[in-house]
Design a protein around this motif. Structure first.
Motif, PDB file in Angstrom:
ATOM      1  N   UNK A 120       0.829  -1.216   0.000  1.00 43.89           N
ATOM      2  CA  UNK A 120       0.000   0.000   0.000  1.00 43.89           C
ATOM      3  C   UNK A 120       0.859   1.260   0.000  1.00 43.89           C
ATOM      4  N   UNK A 121       2.085   1.154   0.500  1.00 44.94           N
ATOM      5  CA  UNK A 121       2.972   2.306   0.498  1.00 44.94           C
ATOM      6  C   UNK A 121       3.631   2.521  -0.867  1.00 44.94           C
ATOM      7  N   UNK A 122       3.996   1.426  -1.535  1.00 47.91           N
ATOM      8  CA  UNK A 122       4.796   1.529  -2.756  1.00 47.91           C
ATOM      9  C   UNK A 122       3.970   1.604  -4.037  1.00 47.91           C
ATOM     10  N   UNK A 123       2.815   0.957  -4.062  1.00 54.43           N
ATOM     11  CA  UNK A 123       2.088   0.796  -5.324  1.00 54.43           C
ATOM     12  C   UNK A 123       0.708   1.436  -5.273  1.00 54.43           C
ATOM     13  N   UNK A 124       0.177   1.659  -6.463  1.00 56.24           N
ATOM     14  CA  UNK A 124      -1.185   2.155  -6.616  1.00 56.24           C
ATOM     15  C   UNK A 124      -1.813   1.521  -7.839  1.00 56.24           C
ATOM     16  N   UNK A 125      -3.136   1.596  -7.936  1.00 55.61           N
ATOM     17  CA  UNK A 125      -3.826   1.095  -9.113  1.00 55.61           C
ATOM     18  C   UNK A 125      -3.690  -0.400  -9.287  1.00 55.61           C
ATOM     19  N   UNK A 126      -3.573  -0.847 -10.532  1.00 50.62           N
ATOM     20  CA  UNK A 126      -3.521  -2.267 -10.848  1.00 50.62           C
ATOM     21  C   UNK A 126      -2.267  -2.927 -10.286  1.00 50.62           C
ATOM     22  N   UNK A 127      -1.159  -2.146 -10.190  1.00 47.33           N
ATOM     23  CA  UNK A 127       0.086  -2.712  -9.649  1.00 47.33           C
ATOM     24  C   UNK A 127      -0.093  -3.134  -8.196  1.00 47.33           C
ATOM     25  N   UNK A 128      -0.918  -2.396  -7.451  1.00 45.04           N
ATOM     26  CA  UNK A 128      -1.159  -2.760  -6.050  1.00 45.04           C
ATOM     27  C   UNK A 128      -1.833  -4.121  -5.952  1.00 45.04           C
ATOM     28  N   UNK A 129      -2.854  -4.336  -6.812  1.00 45.68           N
ATOM     29  CA  UNK A 129      -3.583  -5.594  -6.751  1.00 45.68           C
ATOM     30  C   UNK A 129      -2.714  -6.762  -7.227  1.00 45.68           C
ATOM     31  N   UNK A 130      -1.861  -6.516  -8.220  1.00 41.32           N
ATOM     32  CA  UNK A 130      -0.942  -7.564  -8.665  1.00 41.32           C
ATOM     33  C   UNK A 130       0.037  -7.926  -7.551  1.00 41.32           C
ATOM     34  N   UNK A 131       0.529  -6.915  -6.830  1.00 45.42           N
ATOM     35  CA  UNK A 131       1.460  -7.169  -5.729  1.00 45.42           C
ATOM     36  C   UNK A 131       0.787  -7.939  -4.607  1.00 45.42           C
ATOM     37  N   UNK A 132      -0.462  -7.581  -4.297  1.00 39.21           N
ATOM     38  CA  UNK A 132      -1.209  -8.319  -3.259  1.00 39.21           C
ATOM     39  C   UNK A 132      -1.387  -9.773  -3.686  1.00 39.21           C
ATOM     40  N   UNK A 133      -1.685  -9.974  -4.970  1.00 39.14           N
ATOM     41  CA  UNK A 133      -1.806 -11.345  -5.477  1.00 39.14           C
ATOM     42  C   UNK A 133      -0.518 -12.123  -5.329  1.00 39.14           C
ATOM     43  N   UNK A 134       0.609 -11.465  -5.555  1.00 38.83           N
ATOM     44  CA  UNK A 134       1.910 -12.120  -5.415  1.00 38.83           C
ATOM     45  C   UNK A 134       2.155 -12.510  -3.950  1.00 38.83           C
ATOM     46  N   UNK A 135       1.793 -11.628  -3.025  1.00 40.54           N
ATOM     47  CA  UNK A 135       1.970 -11.933  -1.590  1.00 40.54           C
ATOM     48  C   UNK A 135       1.108 -13.132  -1.192  1.00 40.54           C
ATOM     49  N   UNK A 136      -0.135 -13.160  -1.686  1.00 42.03           N
ATOM     50  CA  UNK A 136      -1.004 -14.315  -1.381  1.00 42.03           C
ATOM     51  C   UNK A 136      -0.410 -15.594  -1.941  1.00 42.03           C
ATOM     52  N   UNK A 137       0.204 -15.495  -3.133  1.00 42.64           N
ATOM     53  CA  UNK A 137       0.836 -16.678  -3.729  1.00 42.64           C
ATOM     54  C   UNK A 137       2.021 -17.130  -2.896  1.00 42.64           C
ATOM     55  N   UNK A 138       2.824 -16.167  -2.393  1.00 37.82           N
ATOM     56  CA  UNK A 138       3.952 -16.506  -1.521  1.00 37.82           C
ATOM     57  C   UNK A 138       3.470 -17.212  -0.258  1.00 37.82           C
ATOM     58  N   UNK A 139       2.431 -16.666   0.366  1.00 40.29           N
ATOM     59  CA  UNK A 139       1.887 -17.271   1.596  1.00 40.29           C
ATOM     60  C   UNK A 139       1.343 -18.670   1.327  1.00 40.29           C
ATOM     61  N   UNK A 140       0.645 -18.811   0.196  1.00 42.73           N
ATOM     62  CA  UNK A 140       0.098 -20.130  -0.166  1.00 42.73           C
ATOM     63  C   UNK A 140       1.205 -21.133  -0.410  1.00 42.73           C
ATOM     64  N   UNK A 141       2.301 -20.689  -1.051  1.00 43.23           N
ATOM     65  CA  UNK A 141       3.422 -21.597  -1.318  1.00 43.23           C
ATOM     66  C   UNK A 141       4.065 -22.072  -0.017  1.00 43.23           C
ATOM     67  N   UNK A 142       4.204 -21.156   0.939  1.00 43.02           N
ATOM     68  CA  UNK A 142       4.791 -21.536   2.235  1.00 43.02           C
ATOM     69  C   UNK A 142       3.899 -22.550   2.944  1.00 43.02           C
ATOM     70  N   UNK A 143       2.577 -22.287   2.967  1.00 41.62           N
ATOM     71  CA  UNK A 143       1.639 -23.204   3.616  1.00 41.62           C
ATOM     72  C   UNK A 143       1.633 -24.568   2.926  1.00 41.62           C
TER      73      UNK A 143
END
Length: 586
Positions: A120-143
């Motif tokens: 939320x600090x670094x990105x805005x617009x569509x890039x923010x949602x893509x970054x959030x998706x990447x974080x969810x993917x990282x968390x899912x991979x760890x789990x």
């Protein structure tokens, strides 16, 4: 309101000063995060390697330190977009790596809380949602790895795993607190900027309101002078046209001329400032100028205005080249604003001095008056728009911006003893021998008069052009439509076409010019466009002058027409051996 050199350009409607400020803030934030992460990684990496002896943990820490140093270098070098990407992937991939190699009890997944704040600090617009998706993917991979074990985990003692877990939770709390502080700080900064720009907008709104109010009043005064004199003259004219003359006092005629000049100056300055505010690039058109003769003409033009106020306008020239190369139109606007201001603000029965000389390959033009003067602390304020207590309030800002476009400048002489002195400095460009020889070509006044076709759909405009052009014994043809223009050009010998830009709602000069250029008998015929269109569509490449010249016009004159300027334009576009020119103000 900031002038274009202060807040200049805009990007998607946002002033560049705001964008640059945001870039600097982001650079500081990324640098700070990089330093904090680097220090924490060094401390924790060394400590964990010492108690566990794990090379995987040590290697991950080394890579993270290198990425932190890279992000810090990018931020400090001004490459903010790349620094943002590196910072995001640095933390995301570090979380993924340590989440895969460490036990679930290390609680690496809680780093997602910090990562979301970072997004939320670094990105805005569509890039923010893509970054959030990447974080969810990282968390899912760890789990997923915690349950499927597709990536081998480092064997650690339970006590060491608990220590790592506590360290990770503490790091997340610290980084999240830091992120919260940055958010609060950013909000405070933006609130300060919003308040600052709101106050600036309020001041600008008040200044523009004053500008409109005062100049509307002044324009009405000038129009009232013209209207009053014309009503008086019309009362002496019979209802039907007659060849009889109407007596007009020289003083009355001069008053009407001065009023029309004042209105024209107001319109020209307003349009010029509008172009400057929009950042429109108006091409510089340099030409060879018979400099002393041109200065004499400028001086004579403003002597009429000065005499009305019982002011002597003196011209002082020294050490000048015979011919210079400069944008004459811009130079006329600059000097016109400086001289008209000097005459307005000086007292009655005083002197305005126009001094011109060359110093160290620099053209130095001074305009001095004997008015109230300008305090030193106000010397820069007078160049800001809408601050003048009299006049349009944009004459000096326009003059300075035009001077800067010619690689020069205007400033107030701080050493002026009486009144105010404005100094214009420009790089001196003298004409080459070839350019000087071209200027020396004389006009053969014994040849036939010029045959001119005036094309204008307005009856009064055609009549005025006819009256002024006939003073040279020119042979004049007039018409009001494109079809009539075709008929005359195909059946008469014409040397020059004076063409109104907007002939009707559907026909402009461009269509007429294209037809003339495509017709064998007339394709080389000189054409000067006369127009009330300052610019169209808000873009300089589409303005009336640009599209006319691109279509094939040889010259362009903006209405209201100064017939002396028109004669100079005619001289440039028509073979000088075949014409006679206006003896204005002789």
């Amino acid at each position: 309101m900031s002038n274009p050199t202060q807040a200049d350009s805009q990007v998607n409607g946002i002033p560049s000063i705001i964008i640059e400020g945001s870039k600097r803030n982001m650079g500081r934030i990324i640098s700070g995060l990089a330093v904090v992460t680097l220090v924490l990684t060094q401390i924790f990496g060394y400590y964990l390697f010492k108690i566990t002896g794990s090379r995987e943990i040590f290697a991950g820490a080394i890579v993270e330190i290198l990425l932190c140093a890279w992000a810090y270098g990018l931020a400090n070098s001004g490459n903010i977009p790349k620094a943002i990407v590196v910072t995001f992937f640095l933390h995301s991939l570090s979380t993924l790596y340590f989440g895969l190699i460490l036990s679930p009890n290390a609680r690496v997944q809680v780093m997602a809380i910090f990562l979301l704040g970072l997004v939320f600090l670094l990105f805005g617009g569509i890039k923010r949602w893509l970054a959030i998706g990447f974080i969810l993917a990282v968390t899912a991979a760890i789990e997923a790895n915690n349950h499927i074990h597709f990536f081998r985990k480092v064997e650690l003692q339970n006590a060491h795993v608990d220590i790592i877990g506590y360290l990770i939770i503490g790091t997340v709390m610290f980084l999240t607190s830091l992120m919260f502080y940055i958010f609060v700080k950013e909000i405070e900064d933006y609130r300060f900027k919003v308040n600052m720009y709101t106050k600036e907008l309020q001041r600008t709104k008040q200044a523009i309101s004053k500008y409109v109010r005062e100049n509307s009043h002044q324009v009405r005064i000038d129009l009232n002078i013209i209207y009053g004199y014309l009503q008086h003259l019309s009362a002496e004219v019979p209802e039907k046209d007659s060849p009889g003359a109407v007596n007009v006092r020289t003083r009355d005629l001069h008053a009407m001329l001065n009023s029309t000049k004042a209105i024209n100056e107001f319109i020209n300055n307003s349009l010029e400032w509008s172009r400057i505010e929009q950042g429109l690039e108006i091409p510089i058109k340099k030409e060879t100028i018979d400099f002393e003769l041109w200065l004499d003409g400028i001086s004579e033009r403003f002597k009429l205005m000065a005499r009305e106020k019982s002011v002597d306008l003196l011209l002082q020239m020294s050490n000048l080249p015979l011919y210079i190369v400069e944008d004459k139109n811009r130079l006329e606007i600059i000097l016109g604003n400086l001289l008209s201001n000097a005459i307005k603000f000086t007292g009655r029965n005083t002197v305005v001095l126009l001094s011109v000389n060359v110093q160290n390959e620099v053209l130095v033009i001074g305009v001095s008056d004997q008015g109230p003067g300008i305090p030193i602390d106000q010397a820069e304020e007078v160049f800001k728009p809408f601050v003048s207590e009299s006049g349009t309030g944009i004459g000096l800002p326009v003059a300075r911006q035009l001077a800067k476009s010619l690689s020069g400048d205007i400033f107030v002489d701080p050493y002026s003893d009486v009144g105010a002195t404005f100094i214009l400095t420009l790089p001196l460009v003298t004409a080459t021998n070839a350019q000087a020889q071209e200027m020396k070509k004389t006009v053969n006044n014994s040849t036939r008069s010029l045959r001119v076709l005036v094309v204008d759909d307005d009856d009064a405009s055609r009549r005025i052009a006819l009256i002024n052009l006939q003073r040279l014994d020119y042979q004049i043809y007039t018409c009001a439509s494109f079809d009539a223009c075709k008929n005359i050009l195909l059946n008469k010998n014409v040397d020059l076409v004076l063409l109104d830009y907007q002939l009707s709602n559907s026909i402009t000069a461009v269509e007429v010019i294209k037809w003339i250029r495509s017709t064998g008998l007339t394709k080389n015929l000189p054409i000067i466009v006369l127009s009330g269109e300052a610019y169209l569509y808000g873009h300089s490449e589409n303005d009336a002058k640009s599209v006319s010249l691109a279509a094939g016009a040889n010259g362009y004159i903006l209405k209201p027409i100064d017939y002396k300027s028109l004669s100079v334009e005619i001289e440039k576009v028509v073979n000088p051996a075949n014409i006679k020119f206006y003896p204005w103000e002789r």
